[in-house]
Design a protein around this motif. Structure first.
Motif, mmCIF file in Angstrom:
data_model
loop_
_atom_site.group_PDB
_atom_site.id
_atom_site.type_symbol
_atom_site.label_atom_id
_atom_site.label_comp_id
_atom_site.label_asym_id
_atom_site.label_seq_id
_atom_site.Cartn_x
_atom_site.Cartn_y
_atom_site.Cartn_z
ATOM 1 N N ARG A 146 -5.003 9.864 14.306
ATOM 2 C CA ARG A 146 -4.555 9.258 13.025
ATOM 3 C C ARG A 146 -3.795 10.404 12.527
ATOM 4 N N VAL A 147 -2.765 9.591 12.016
ATOM 5 C CA VAL A 147 -2.364 10.959 10.640
ATOM 6 C C VAL A 147 -2.236 10.672 9.682
ATOM 7 N N TRP A 148 -2.995 11.110 9.205
ATOM 8 C CA TRP A 148 -3.117 11.003 7.662
ATOM 9 C C TRP A 148 -2.612 11.923 6.820
ATOM 10 N N PHE A 149 -2.525 10.866 5.521
ATOM 11 C CA PHE A 149 -1.328 11.656 4.164
ATOM 12 C C PHE A 149 -2.607 11.368 2.505
ATOM 13 N N ALA A 150 -1.861 12.204 2.328
ATOM 14 C CA ALA A 150 -2.023 12.106 0.689
ATOM 15 C C ALA A 150 -0.989 12.235 0.344
ATOM 16 N N ALA A 170 -2.865 10.393 -5.617
ATOM 17 C CA ALA A 170 -3.637 10.458 -5.373
ATOM 18 C C ALA A 170 -4.301 9.868 -4.082
ATOM 19 N N VAL A 171 -3.025 9.005 -3.041
ATOM 20 C CA VAL A 171 -3.244 7.638 -2.463
ATOM 21 C C VAL A 171 -3.426 8.512 -1.313
ATOM 22 N N VAL A 212 -6.036 3.992 -2.717
ATOM 23 C CA VAL A 212 -6.113 5.160 -3.654
ATOM 24 C C VAL A 212 -7.325 6.100 -4.423
ATOM 25 N N LEU A 213 -7.389 6.960 -4.344
ATOM 26 C CA LEU A 213 -8.521 7.378 -4.643
ATOM 27 C C LEU A 213 -8.982 7.477 -5.744
#
Length: 477
Positions: A197-201, A205-206, A221-222
Motif C-alpha cells: 500500500r502507498v501511504w500518505f500524510a 494531518a490526514v 484524520v489523526l
C-alpha cells in the motif's frame, strides 16, 4: 555500467555490493543492523530521502572518505532536497524550481551529475515537491498538485533520455474529502508499507493509503488542528507519522481501513524556534534497533531550552527514555543498531519558511549547531558524545566505514549571526568518537546553501548533496 545490464542482474549486483560492504562495515564500525528492506522500494540506502522506509538516515555504502575528493556543482535553478538512485544506477532528483516553486524531476548522468532529462509536475504544497521515493521498478513515486499519485519512469529513446508519467492514480477524495475537496489540503509525503500500500500524510494531518491491489484509497484524520511537516516512515509494525503535536503509529484494521495503533503527545514548546520550519518536532520518525532493526521509534520534541530525544517501544508506544540533546533541530535522527545521532539546526537562517509556520521565538538567533550521539541500553539511554559541528545538511551515517557525512556552514566575517559571506564545507565525522576528521571547502555563495537538505551516497561512494539552486556531486579523487 548498469544501463547495459538487465534489471535483474543490476539489482542482484547492487544487493551483493550492499551486503559485502555492510558486512565489512559493521565489523569495523561496530554499528548494528540496518532496518529490514521494504520489498516495494528500490535499493536500501538510495530509495528514499532518508535512505529507507524506516528513515534511518544510514546507508550500507561507504562514503567518499577523508581523502581527496572532487566536488562539482550543478546549477539547476531549483532547490533539490531529494536525490535518489535506483537499481539501474541512474540518479533522480525531485527539485522545487526557484521561480514558481513547482516540482521538477531531473534524471542525472551518474558519471558527472549533469541533467539528462526532466519533467515538470503540477504544483501542490511546498512539501509535495519534497518527499518521494523510488519503487522496486526504479520509478519515482510522488503526489502532484492535482491529487494524483504518480509513478514516474525514465527510458532511453535512441540517443536521448526521457522522463515520463508511467501511471497516475487519483487519490484526491481521500486527501481532501474531510475538508470539502478542492485545494483545502495537500499531500506532504508518501511511503509504501510492507504489503505494497502507498501511504500518505497531508499538511492537515490526514493519514491514509492507496491500495493498488483493490484500487481504493482510504484515510483518517489523526488530530484536528494538527499539521504534518515532515516525512512518514514505515516498518513491518506499521506507519509512523509525526504531527506538530504527537507521534502516531497507524496500520490497517480488519475492515481494511486505516486506524491509530497508539498516539504519544510530546512537548511542542511555546513556539517555533529559529532554525525550524514548523512549530513542533522537526523530525521525521526514525525506526531503529539492535535486533529486528525496528523495535524502537524516535523523534525529537520542541522543548525549551534543550530539545529532548524521545525513544518509544514500537509495539506498545511506551516511552523508553527522554534525553536532552540540542537547542533545536529540523533534522531526523540517524538510527543504526542501538545508536542515535541528532544534529542541531537552532538559528539556521532559511531564506523563507512555509506558509503558516508562524513567527519564531526568538525572532532570530545565532546558528549553534552541534551533534549528539545517544545509545539505548538496558538501563535507558545515555549520551556517548557531543561535538560542535555546524551541520548545514541532514547528516548520513555509513555503516560501511563508520563515518557521518554532512556539509558544515562557517562564518567568514563574524557579524553575530550567520550571513551571506558564509562558506560550505564537505565534512566527515567519526561516528564512534564524534571527532571531525575532514573538512573541505566546496562552496562560498548563497547558491551553495545546503539548507539542511539530505545527502545521498551511491554504491560507488559518490555523495549527492542538494542545495537551494542545484546539487553537489562529491566523489573520491
Amino acid at each position: 555500467m548498469f544501463e547495459r545490464m538487465g534489471r535483474a542482474a543490476a539489482t542482484a549486483a547492487l544487493s551483493m555490493t550492499a551486503l559485502l560492504i555492510f558486512s565489512t562495515g559493521t565489523a569495523t564500525a561496530g554499528f548494528g543492523s540496518l532496518p529490514p528492506a521494504n520489498p516495494h522500494l528500490g535499493p536500501p540506502g538510495t530509495a528514499t530521502m532518508h535512505g529507507d522506509a524506516e528513515s534511518s538516515d544510514a546507508t550500507p555504502f561507504a562514503g567518499p572518505g577523508t581523502g581527496s575528493v572532487d566536488s562539482d556543482f550543478r546549477e539547476l535553478a531549483a532547490a533539490c532536497p531529494t536525490i535518489l538512485q535506483g537499481a539501474d544506477g541512474m540518479p533522480q532528483a525531485l527539485c522545487t524550481k526557484i521561480i514558481d516553486r513547482a516540482p521538477t524531476v531531473f534524471l542525472l548522468d551518474p558519471a558527472n551529475g549533469q541533467p539528462l532529462a526532466s519533467l515538470d509536475l503540477s504544483k501542490g504544497s511546498l512539501l509535495g515537491g519534497v518527499y518521494a521515493y523510488l519503487d522496486s521498478s526504479d520509478r519515482m513515486v510522488t503526489v502532484d498538485g492535482s491529487g494524483k499519485l504518480l509513478r514516474i519512469g525514465h527510458r532511453r529513446d535512441g540517443g536521448d533520455w526521457t522522463v515520463f508519467i508511467d501511471s497516475a492514480t487519483d487519490i484526491a477524495q481521500a486527501v481532501t474529502g474531510h475538508c470539502g475537496g478542492g485545494d483545502c489540503d495537500a499531500v506532504s509525503s508518501v511511503m509504501p508499507d510492507f504489503d505494497g500500500r502507498v501511504w500518505f500524510a497531508t499538511d492537515n494531518a490526514v493519514a491514509g493509503f492507496s491500495d493498488p491491489a483493490i484500487g481504493v484509497a482510504r484515510s483518517i484524520v489523526l488530530g484536528p488542528g494538527e499539521k504534518v511537516a515532515n516525512s512518514i516512515s514505515t516498518a513491518p509494525e506499521g506507519v509512523a507519522v509525526a504531527t506538530t503535536h504527537a507521534l502516531y503509529l497507524v496500520d490497517v484494521d480488519s475492515s481494511g481501513n486505516p486506524r491509530v495503533v497508539w498516539r504519544q503527545a510530546y512537548d511542542r514548546g511555546p513556539a517555533r524556534k529559529p532554525g525550524q520550519l514548523s512549530w513542533g518536532t522537526g523530525a521525521t520518525p526514525t525506526f531503529f534497533g539492535p535486533g529486528s532493526g525496528t523495535e524502537y521509534l524516535a523523534i525529537t520534541d520542541n522543548a525549551v531550552p534543550k530539545e529532548n530525544l524521545l525513544v518509544f517501544d514500537t509495539a506498545t508506544g511506551n516511552r523508553i527514555c527522554s534525553v536532552p540533546t540540542v537547542d533545536g533541530t529540523e533534522n531526523s535522527p540517524i538510527g543504526a543498531g542501538n545508536s542515535l545521532f541528532v544534529a542541531g539546526t537552532y538559528g539556521y537562517p532559511y531564506p523563507a519558511v512555509p506558509e503558516g509556520a508562524g513567527p519564531s521565538e526568538p525572532a532570530n538567533a545565532q546558528f549553534t549547531g552541534g551533534m549528539v550521539r545517544v545509545d539505548v541500553t538496558g538501563a535507558g539511554c545515555r549520551v556517548v558524545w557531543t561535538n560542535k559541528a555546524l551541520s548545514a545538511a541532514v547528516p548520513r551515517l555509513s555503516v560501511a566505514d563508520g563515518k557521518i557525512y554532512t556539509v558544515t556552514r562557517h562564518t567568514v566575517i563574524p557579524t553575530g549571526s550567520v550571513g551571506l559571506t558564509d562558506n560550505f564545507r564537505y565534512t566527515v565525522i567519526d561516528a564512534v568518537s564524534g571527532r571531525i576528521e575532514a573538512e573541505k571547502l566546496i562552496g562560498a555563495t548563497a547558491l551553495h546553501n545546503t539548507l539542511q537538505m539530505v545527502g545521498t551516497i551511491s554504491p560507488d561512494r559518490t555523495l549527492y548533496q542538494g542545495t537551494m539552486s542545484g546539487l553537489f556531486r562529491i566523489a573520491p579523487r
